[in-house]
Write an enzyme that holds these catalytic residues in place. Structure first.
Site, short mmCIF file in Angstrom:
data_model
loop_
_atom_site.label_atom_id
_atom_site.label_comp_id
_atom_site.label_asym_id
_atom_site.label_seq_id
_atom_site.Cartn_x
_atom_site.Cartn_y
_atom_site.Cartn_z
N GLU A 110 8.74 -29.32 11.52
CA GLU A 110 7.91 -28.30 12.17
C GLU A 110 6.76 -28.91 12.93
OE1 GLU A 110 7.03 -25.24 9.26
OE2 GLU A 110 9.11 -24.54 9.36
N CYS B 269 21.22 -23.88 17.19
CA CYS B 269 22.04 -24.85 16.44
C CYS B 269 23.52 -24.55 16.61
CB CYS B 269 21.64 -24.85 14.96
SG CYS B 269 20.01 -25.57 14.71
N CYS C 238 20.83 -21.02 13.27
CA CYS C 238 20.28 -20.21 14.38
C CYS C 238 21.15 -20.38 15.63
CB CYS C 238 18.84 -20.63 14.66
SG CYS C 238 18.69 -22.18 15.56
N CYS D 146 15.24 -27.83 14.12
CA CYS D 146 16.00 -27.37 12.96
C CYS D 146 16.71 -28.52 12.27
CB CYS D 146 17.04 -26.34 13.38
SG CYS D 146 16.38 -24.77 13.93
N ASN E 244 14.51 -29.74 8.70
CA ASN E 244 13.65 -29.17 9.74
C ASN E 244 12.33 -29.93 9.84
OD1 ASN E 244 13.20 -27.93 7.20
ND2 ASN E 244 12.33 -26.10 8.12
N GLU F 11 19.86 -28.69 11.26
CA GLU F 11 21.22 -28.95 11.77
C GLU F 11 21.17 -29.88 12.97
OE1 GLU F 11 19.75 -26.13 11.04
OE2 GLU F 11 21.15 -24.49 10.70
N1 THU Z 1 15.50 -23.54 10.63
C1 THU Z 1 16.43 -24.53 10.54
O1 THU Z 1 16.12 -25.67 10.19
N2 THU Z 1 17.71 -24.22 10.86
C2 THU Z 1 18.14 -23.00 11.30
O2 THU Z 1 19.29 -22.85 11.68
C3 THU Z 1 17.21 -21.87 11.29
C4 THU Z 1 15.79 -22.18 11.05
C5 THU Z 1 14.11 -23.85 10.32
C6 THU Z 1 13.19 -23.82 11.50
C7 THU Z 1 11.85 -23.56 10.83
O3 THU Z 1 11.28 -24.80 10.46
C8 THU Z 1 12.20 -22.79 9.60
O4 THU Z 1 13.58 -22.92 9.40
C9 THU Z 1 11.84 -21.32 9.65
O5 THU Z 1 12.39 -20.72 10.75
#
Ligand code: THU
Length: 158
Positions: free
Chosen positions: A63, A115, A112, A72, A61, A74
């Site tokens: 940010e 993804c 999520c 994300c 991820n 994935e």
């Molecule tokens: N996140 C992912 O990398 N993948 C997901 O499927 C769900 C959430 C990350 C996004 C964010 O940086 C952190 O998790 C908290 O939501």
């Protein structure tokens, strides 16, 4: 009126029960958590994608202070695969996560909705189901295609 029940099949493994190939991909997704850029959530998600020629790709991820811009793990792995190896097919993906204390999650981390939609698109693009490994220290879920996690999805693929 009739009611229809929709079921999902998810295989539950211990790490030791995985194939050697799956262990490699899971290990890489765990390693990818260390590459996460997550100064806001401190939730470090790692992904690893296996291509049909054996190439393995990291994702994690990424940010942003404008939270909605965050990408994300994935999708970062899937999109890296698409950008770097457009002629190779994605075969499988593994996902792992560490909490704000740097501990790997005990239960499998789940993708999520965005993804999941990206995985549906990848299955459409590559023309086959993608194997999905969701890592937790206690259990690992192995899922034969994103359809198990997203029934009645919007797709041209069946
Ligand atoms: N996140 C992912 O990398 N993948 C997901 O499927 C769900 C959430 C990350 C996004 C964010 O940086 C952190 O998790 C908290 O939501």
């Amino acid at each position: 009126m009739e009611k229809r029940k929709i079921e999902s099949i998810i295989e539950v493994y211990s790490y030791e029960e995985l194939t050697e190939a799956d262990k490699l991909l899971v290990d890489m997704s765990i390693e990818s958590t260390n590459r996460s850029y997550s100064p806001y959530s401190h939730f470090c998600v790692g992904a690893a994608v296996l291509l049909d020629d054996g190439t393995m790709i990291h994702g994690c991820n990424q940010e942003n202070a404008a939270y909605g811009v965050t990408m994300c793990a994935e999708r970062s792995a899937l999109f890296t695969a698409g950008a770097s190896f457009p002629d190779k097919k994605v075969v499988s993906i593994s996902i792992a996560a560490k909490d704000e204390h740097g501990q790997l999650l005990e239960e499998p981390v789940t993708p999520c909705g965005s993804c999941r939609q990206a995985l549906i698109e990848a299955e459409t693009r590559y023309g086959h189901k993608i194997s999905i490994l969701l890592y937790g220290t206690k259990h690992i879920y192995k899922i034969d295609g994103i359809g198990q996690l997203m029934p009645l999805s919007f797709s041209t693929y069946s």
